[in-house]
Enzyme design. Sequence first.
Site, PDB file in Angstrom:
ATOM      1  N   GLY A 150       0.822  -1.192   0.000  1.00  0.00           N
ATOM      2  CA  GLY A 150       0.000   0.000   0.000  1.00  0.00           C
ATOM      3  C   GLY A 150       0.857   1.243   0.000  1.00  0.00           C
ATOM      4  N   CYS A 151       0.255   2.355  -0.382  1.00  0.00           N
ATOM      5  CA  CYS A 151       1.023   3.595  -0.469  1.00  0.00           C
ATOM      6  C   CYS A 151       1.510   4.044   0.906  1.00  0.00           C
ATOM      7  CB  CYS A 151       0.197   4.692  -1.145  1.00  0.00           C
ATOM      8  SG  CYS A 151      -1.477   4.877  -0.502  1.00  0.00           S
TER       9      CYS A 151
END
Lengths: 326, 326, 326, 326
Positions: A150-151
């Site tokens: 995920g970012c």
Amino acid sequence: MSVMTADQVAVVGAAGYGGAVAAAILHRHPSLELTAVTARSDAGRRHDALYPRYRVPLVLEEFDADAVAGRAQSAIVAYPHGAAAPAVRALRERGLRVVDLSADFRLGRERYERWYQAHAAPELLDDAVYGLTEVHRDEIRGAGLVAAPGCYPTAALLALWPLRDLIQDVVVDAKSGVSGAGREATETTHFVSVTENIQAYKVEGHRHAAELEQELNGASFTFVPHLIPVEQGLLASCYVTADLRGRDPLELFREAYDDEPFVELTGEPPGTDDVRETNRCRVHVKVVEERVIVLSVIDNLWKGAAGQAVQDLNLMLGLPETEGLE
Amino acid sequence: MSVMTADQVAVVGAAGYGGAVAAAILHRHPSLELTAVTARSDAGRRHDALYPRYRVPLVLEEFDADAVAGRAQSAIVAYPHGAAAPAVRALRERGLRVVDLSADFRLGRERYERWYQAHAAPELLDDAVYGLTEVHRDEIRGAGLVAAPGCYPTAALLALWPLRDLIQDVVVDAKSGVSGAGREATETTHFVSVTENIQAYKVEGHRHAAELEQELNGASFTFVPHLIPVEQGLLASCYVTADLRGRDPLELFREAYDDEPFVELTGEPPGTDDVRETNRCRVHVKVVEERVIVLSVIDNLWKGAAGQAVQDLNLMLGLPETEGLE
Amino acid sequence: MSVMTADQVAVVGAAGYGGAVAAAILHRHPSLELTAVTARSDAGRRHDALYPRYRVPLVLEEFDADAVAGRAQSAIVAYPHGAAAPAVRALRERGLRVVDLSADFRLGRERYERWYQAHAAPELLDDAVYGLTEVHRDEIRGAGLVAAPGCYPTAALLALWPLRDLIQDVVVDAKSGVSGAGREATETTHFVSVTENIQAYKVEGHRHAAELEQELNGASFTFVPHLIPVEQGLLASCYVTADLRGRDPLELFREAYDDEPFVELTGEPPGTDDVRETNRCRVHVKVVEERVIVLSVIDNLWKGAAGQAVQDLNLMLGLPETEGLE
Amino acid sequence: MSVMTADQVAVVGAAGYGGAVAAAILHRHPSLELTAVTARSDAGRRHDALYPRYRVPLVLEEFDADAVAGRAQSAIVAYPHGAAAPAVRALRERGLRVVDLSADFRLGRERYERWYQAHAAPELLDDAVYGLTEVHRDEIRGAGLVAAPGCYPTAALLALWPLRDLIQDVVVDAKSGVSGAGREATETTHFVSVTENIQAYKVEGHRHAAELEQELNGASFTFVPHLIPVEQGLLASCYVTADLRGRDPLELFREAYDDEPFVELTGEPPGTDDVRETNRCRVHVKVVEERVIVLSVIDNLWKGAAGQAVQDLNLMLGLPETEGLE
């Protein structure tokens, strides 16, 4: 007619922001050929009608695993979690190497089902590698299925990794641009809601915390994400209490990252604009009194999604890790 | 228990941007009491939960004409066109004075049905007044139904009115902030679509052109709207070819507007920020070679919608025109 | 000729952002009359030429203490630190009550000189009151000189005050809009530097930390400010480690703030847009595992500067605290 | 040691926005080597410290014509007008091919001195070519000195060129992002001035009108520029009155641009975001009643400055016109 070689790639779900950037990068990639882009509701439209500046002159198709398998040996899947697993399974069954942008293959099954839902393709989890390249590079090489992180975890983990064995507690105050919320039009992403505003959300538990939990191996942490009026960009401000045992934190970061092509230590606090539309992560480390402050910026769509996915894919295919990303 | 007097007002459709500003203005209005706010999908929520900074401490109700009529003698209706007409009729039948923010009562029937659709309450059209206060003030006084003009026509007509008999041709290049597109979350209003972008739309014919057509009495004009990354604000840049017959255009504007409380002539090109959250229109006039350039700015939600509606309502109720608007 | 009464006020330094808002609020204040606005480089210009939407129809004058004293019994001074002290002294010597927006009278002398510079009017420090209204209300009433707190301390202290005796350690990650950096045009405030960017600054020590240090009475804290692409708005995200001794933090906040006119506890994380152009502070409290997370938003120019200054002035003059601020 | 070949290029004035983009493009150019970047006040700093995301790892030097001539055979000069001419002369005297981004060599002497000032190097004007590639391609090939057009004229002329012989009158309403105003920090470029604002400026005559005047050969036009809250991007909305003599305007555009690598005709009104960070110009043509409406978007720093300069330089050096620009 293009001969079948190992360098053909498809992007499944190329109409969303992450998939669109993946298509853009792959279309310009010197060693890979982007042969198919798929979309759900936008099938039939040209990719460059949706995203003119990315200049990908392909028509978005309905996803058909056989059709993709006939034209590509690897794929980046950019579906929402839950929807991704079946598509990934279909492609793996047909022999494709896959990098998945969703959460579906980032976590162990127990943790996934606690934070998300019942897993749709649990049999694939054992072979899936968590694609934070700087940390899991060796496992990624040669892997068949890589889950791009995920970012938020990408920025936070790169900020914390060199200290991981010393951390006693950490606060991660993270700020993300709106593209991180996806292309769906909602009250949250409406221009009028976003502009002249900053707001925390999911204070009690954003799902990306599950990745921190897994990768930080039980270190105590608090993670709060904020939405900011920015298109692309993510800053993780990390406040670390650590038992340094006489180690100089900056030295630990240098050891960890001096040879990394996409991580840069900076003398000043980095801005998200420094890394916009690049695969870079810039990290600034400062000890202030008892605390180690680590500031880490990425472009959430690049190093936080599609850029890292291509970095992973390069490794999986034996290509130079930075190819197509400079 | 509040005694029934002539100063109770309701806002029907107070969850949208225009209606919300109307509620905010009326809630602070020194001579009027806001007694009801209604909404469709947001009924049951408090207005100040939706719009905290407007600080209207009322619960949004489902629209019920009888309930509204029991608590108010006038109403501002802020429904989309088409949906407005039946609500306006129901309120008029119960004796309320109404200012309608939609297009439903701005145009003659033939013109309305050409640009929009079959009219749902044509019998009310004869008594409806076009509520551009500076132009139709006398008719508005004492009217039972006033149609607040569209945001674009408000800015453009105030820019053109003093020249109306001299105009041969005019180009209206108009730029509006995103709140003008309404609260609905769409691809067009997504932050990522809007930021770092400017784009014309409906080049072949925006419906607001119908109002220009009607009010300019047949002068030849071209009208092109643009969407800009601004929350509230609208600029109409008007390029007029006129037969001035020796008149000084600036003099015509001074005659028209020197006594107007909400129109100001400026020595420099005005910015939309000059009038943000005010009911003002600022107008700049400059003759450059053969052309009269008129630049006109408003806040699209104030003078372009709710502010002008209250200005109309003040007139209808015999109150000072500027009350509640300074 | 206006008769000399106790309700005339001047704003010294009304061309900067904070002073301009002070002038705007005072110009509309029901019990006070704004009789003079001064400026340094903009003297001679009308205030409403500089700030059209604030609509203050006064000419900015060069500062002259005698002239101000001849027309006002109190003043808000909005000069930069260092420049403020001599102006404040001149006004105090002439008998005016003063609220100062700078840092000059916020800190004890030793602390001031450590963080700033030699103090230019140390003899006034003993009588100066730190103007965080919710905390020092009683001292502010009747004071002759009040120092309005910095914007960051205002948000952070309101977030922390109810917990002050329980705090063991706190991280304050604060985000401010650009107006907080002042009207001076610099590389930092250039639109191109700010847009599509978020960046921490002064990680090793922003001067506003001195106020936290003083008011928190020695609690251990880390404070890092960030600049965000917002015009007005400030969010302090506070991560508190506390020894709660069985107390419910939310209960402590309710006790502290239930009667406060400008502080609101919210059920959801507040956005800065909720309080834009209001004197409100919205606070959200959430315990997540071992940590108390407190999110606090203000408009940096209102509750973080000019609004709070008027709130202080109201108290000093025996007026209702909220007058002119709703 | 790099051998002296014809493919070494310098950027003189690489610290401003236009020069910085030129350096970024040239640093990645496959056939050219960027060997020197100069700056005035920023000399001594690394280019990638100023512009991290452009990733040009060179130190900015003071400008010294001999030093530049020792390392480069061509140069892009990105100085303000007036300052550019002497630098260009010095480089031309040393045999370098030069593309100049300023206005100094765009106009005939008489016109230049009417709009700007006395010309500092008039002897060079005869050989200077106006570098609007699509229009003056043949003259640019082999030229020694090319003047890259202004950003506004680039967008406007590409919108008008196919109609040039038919135009009777045209209104050009142009909107530019803030980077077009340059890197200097001024009241105009302050974030707080720009955000939530749109404003026309120089209504009576922006200097870029001189280029339209020259290139349109006397057609009557009105040109008004506007500043919008966008970083990079420019839209020229052109309203043309033409004597079409039965010609289909769209056909004229197709003839003019079908083979152009950087001009695209679009079926919908283009947004500036379509072309951000590309050298493209997108053009939309629509006849509405008597008027031809042409909407043309570019990135003001790319096709409107540095991108077009490299396009020019490619032609001058006999390289493929699009090299380094895709």
